[in-house]
Design a protein around this motif. Sequence first.
Motif, PDB file in Angstrom:
ATOM      1  N   SER A 140       0.835  -1.206   0.000  1.00 39.50           N
ATOM      2  CA  SER A 140       0.000   0.000   0.000  1.00 39.50           C
ATOM      3  C   SER A 140       0.866   1.251   0.000  1.00 39.50           C
ATOM      4  O   SER A 140       1.951   1.276   0.596  1.00 39.50           O
ATOM      5  CB  SER A 140      -0.913   0.021   1.229  1.00 39.50           C
ATOM      6  OG  SER A 140      -1.823  -1.055   1.195  1.00 39.50           O
ATOM      7  N   ARG A 142       0.552   5.274   1.030  1.00 42.61           N
ATOM      8  CA  ARG A 142      -0.267   6.249   1.759  1.00 42.61           C
ATOM      9  C   ARG A 142       0.010   7.645   1.217  1.00 42.61           C
ATOM     10  O   ARG A 142       1.134   8.148   1.298  1.00 42.61           O
ATOM     11  CB  ARG A 142       0.031   6.195   3.252  1.00 42.61           C
ATOM     12  CG  ARG A 142      -0.878   7.117   4.083  1.00 42.61           C
ATOM     13  CD  ARG A 142      -0.595   6.969   5.560  1.00 42.61           C
ATOM     14  NE  ARG A 142       0.774   7.341   5.879  1.00 42.61           N
ATOM     15  CZ  ARG A 142       1.175   8.609   6.081  1.00 42.61           C
ATOM     16  NH1 ARG A 142       0.306   9.613   5.970  1.00 42.61           N
ATOM     17  NH2 ARG A 142       2.436   8.862   6.377  1.00 42.61           N
ATOM     18  N   THR A 145      -1.769  13.936   1.316  1.00 44.22           N
ATOM     19  CA  THR A 145      -2.612  15.079   0.966  1.00 44.22           C
ATOM     20  C   THR A 145      -3.204  14.876  -0.418  1.00 44.22           C
ATOM     21  O   THR A 145      -2.491  14.476  -1.355  1.00 44.22           O
ATOM     22  CB  THR A 145      -1.788  16.385   0.978  1.00 44.22           C
ATOM     23  OG1 THR A 145      -1.134  16.519   2.239  1.00 44.22           O
ATOM     24  CG2 THR A 145      -2.681  17.591   0.723  1.00 44.22           C
ATOM     25  N   SER A 146      -4.483  15.137  -0.568  1.00 46.68           N
ATOM     26  CA  SER A 146      -5.114  15.024  -1.886  1.00 46.68           C
ATOM     27  C   SER A 146      -4.543  16.071  -2.831  1.00 46.68           C
ATOM     28  O   SER A 146      -4.217  17.194  -2.424  1.00 46.68           O
ATOM     29  CB  SER A 146      -6.630  15.215  -1.769  1.00 46.68           C
ATOM     30  OG  SER A 146      -7.198  14.226  -0.938  1.00 46.68           O
ATOM     31  N   ASP A 164      -3.715   1.146  -7.669  1.00 50.23           N
ATOM     32  CA  ASP A 164      -5.126   0.733  -7.628  1.00 50.23           C
ATOM     33  C   ASP A 164      -5.508  -0.086  -8.857  1.00 50.23           C
ATOM     34  O   ASP A 164      -6.595   0.066  -9.421  1.00 50.23           O
ATOM     35  CB  ASP A 164      -6.035   1.956  -7.494  1.00 50.23           C
ATOM     36  CG  ASP A 164      -5.867   2.655  -6.150  1.00 50.23           C
ATOM     37  OD1 ASP A 164      -5.581   1.950  -5.161  1.00 50.23           O
ATOM     38  OD2 ASP A 164      -6.003   3.890  -6.102  1.00 50.23           O
ATOM     39  N   GLU A 187      -6.412  10.917  -4.137  1.00 49.05           N
ATOM     40  CA  GLU A 187      -7.011  11.323  -2.867  1.00 49.05           C
ATOM     41  C   GLU A 187      -6.132  10.856  -1.713  1.00 49.05           C
ATOM     42  O   GLU A 187      -5.418   9.857  -1.816  1.00 49.05           O
ATOM     43  CB  GLU A 187      -8.413  10.724  -2.733  1.00 49.05           C
ATOM     44  CG  GLU A 187      -9.392  11.173  -3.804  1.00 49.05           C
ATOM     45  CD  GLU A 187      -9.619  12.677  -3.782  1.00 49.05           C
ATOM     46  OE1 GLU A 187      -9.673  13.254  -2.662  1.00 49.05           O
ATOM     47  OE2 GLU A 187      -9.733  13.278  -4.869  1.00 49.05           O
ATOM     48  N   ALA A 188      -6.189  11.586  -0.628  1.00 49.63           N
ATOM     49  CA  ALA A 188      -5.430  11.197   0.558  1.00 49.63           C
ATOM     50  C   ALA A 188      -5.913   9.838   1.055  1.00 49.63           C
ATOM     51  O   ALA A 188      -7.103   9.516   0.984  1.00 49.63           O
ATOM     52  CB  ALA A 188      -5.586  12.253   1.650  1.00 49.63           C
ATOM     53  N   GLY A 189      -4.982   9.035   1.547  1.00 50.43           N
ATOM     54  CA  GLY A 189      -5.340   7.715   2.060  1.00 50.43           C
ATOM     55  C   GLY A 189      -4.499   6.616   1.438  1.00 50.43           C
ATOM     56  O   GLY A 189      -3.473   6.865   0.796  1.00 50.43           O
ATOM     57  N   GLU A 190      -4.948   5.374   1.636  1.00 47.82           N
ATOM     58  CA  GLU A 190      -4.207   4.199   1.178  1.00 47.82           C
ATOM     59  C   GLU A 190      -4.576   3.832  -0.263  1.00 47.82           C
ATOM     60  O   GLU A 190      -5.755   3.860  -0.636  1.00 47.82           O
ATOM     61  CB  GLU A 190      -4.499   3.008   2.090  1.00 47.82           C
ATOM     62  CG  GLU A 190      -4.131   3.227   3.551  1.00 47.82           C
ATOM     63  CD  GLU A 190      -2.628   3.243   3.766  1.00 47.82           C
ATOM     64  OE1 GLU A 190      -1.912   2.545   3.006  1.00 47.82           O
ATOM     65  OE2 GLU A 190      -2.170   3.942   4.691  1.00 47.82           O
ATOM     66  N   HIS A 191      -3.566   3.468  -1.042  1.00 45.89           N
ATOM     67  CA  HIS A 191      -3.763   3.031  -2.426  1.00 45.89           C
ATOM     68  C   HIS A 191      -2.911   1.779  -2.667  1.00 45.89           C
ATOM     69  O   HIS A 191      -1.751   1.716  -2.243  1.00 45.89           O
ATOM     70  CB  HIS A 191      -3.349   4.130  -3.411  1.00 45.89           C
ATOM     71  CG  HIS A 191      -4.159   5.384  -3.303  1.00 45.89           C
ATOM     72  ND1 HIS A 191      -5.262   5.626  -4.091  1.00 45.89           N
ATOM     73  CD2 HIS A 191      -4.030   6.459  -2.473  1.00 45.89           C
ATOM     74  CE1 HIS A 191      -5.775   6.808  -3.778  1.00 45.89           C
ATOM     75  NE2 HIS A 191      -5.048   7.336  -2.793  1.00 45.89           N
TER      76      HIS A 191
END
Length: 296
Positions: A140, A142, A145-146, A164, A187-191
């Motif tokens: 993954s 992380r 920031t978007s 993804d 987008e911010a978060g896990e990919h």
Amino acid sequence: RRGRSPVAAAAIALVPTAVTLVEYTPRRFIETEVVAPAPMLEWAGDPAQYAVLDLSGDYRMMWHATLHRKPMTGGNITRVPERLERWYWGEPIVQALRRPRARSELIFERVDPSLDFDWGLDAPDPRLRPDSFQIEWTGSLRIPTSGPWSFFLSSDDGSSLEIDGNLVLDNGGFHPLRERSMTLRLEAGEHRVRVRYQEGSGKAALRWDWLGPGQSRAPVPAEALSHEGRPGLLGRYHQTMKGCRQTREGGRRGLRALGVRFVVTGPDGHECLERELQLPQTYAGEGVRIYEVPPE
């Protein structure tokens, strides 16, 4: 009409015999100053009868065939008629050894904190050979920031990046160090990410950088990568192997059936002989390796 004279009839009758004698006459060999491997000199005094299979590719063995007086296959054949040579090369075990099939084999797995490697002419790990290896990293990414994020993938040889499930960068093929880049909004978060790498020969290197809001260009750090809760990505290290699809006993039995006692290869050896048939290596020198086919 008068019949053939006794002399003509006798001459015609002797033609098949003459052809056979010519066919079985030892062929002339190229003269060379290359030093013969020591085992050949030993074979010269060995009264036993056996064949030697030459897989060296350059047929230097043939230049010294008269030294050991043993039937050999490959290139020029010692005291073996052409029709027997064709039969020999048609045998399944000989074809399998001459044309091994390449396959990728998983050697080991490990978690790498970041992807910034310059292996040069070496292998990434002692468990791998320097050339013909592949690595696949998964885990993954992380995004803090978007916004628009740029990714840079440089490699020697080929590489690719998926985010993804989508191919973002394709730097494939066999080439010197080369960089590919792409900018996309994330987008911010896990990919989910997957990085693939392949090395053919020569120098080997891989580097994965990022650039985004509040982040200058740098290798993607371990704190931005994870695999099952651990920092970094899981790397699966593969090696290209040449397989002959022969069992240990089946391959040995096939060689024994042809009278082969020794197999000669080039200086790099032969993976099928070592890994599948597990033949003991008895000699290495003068640009060849020699393997012995054990008796039953």
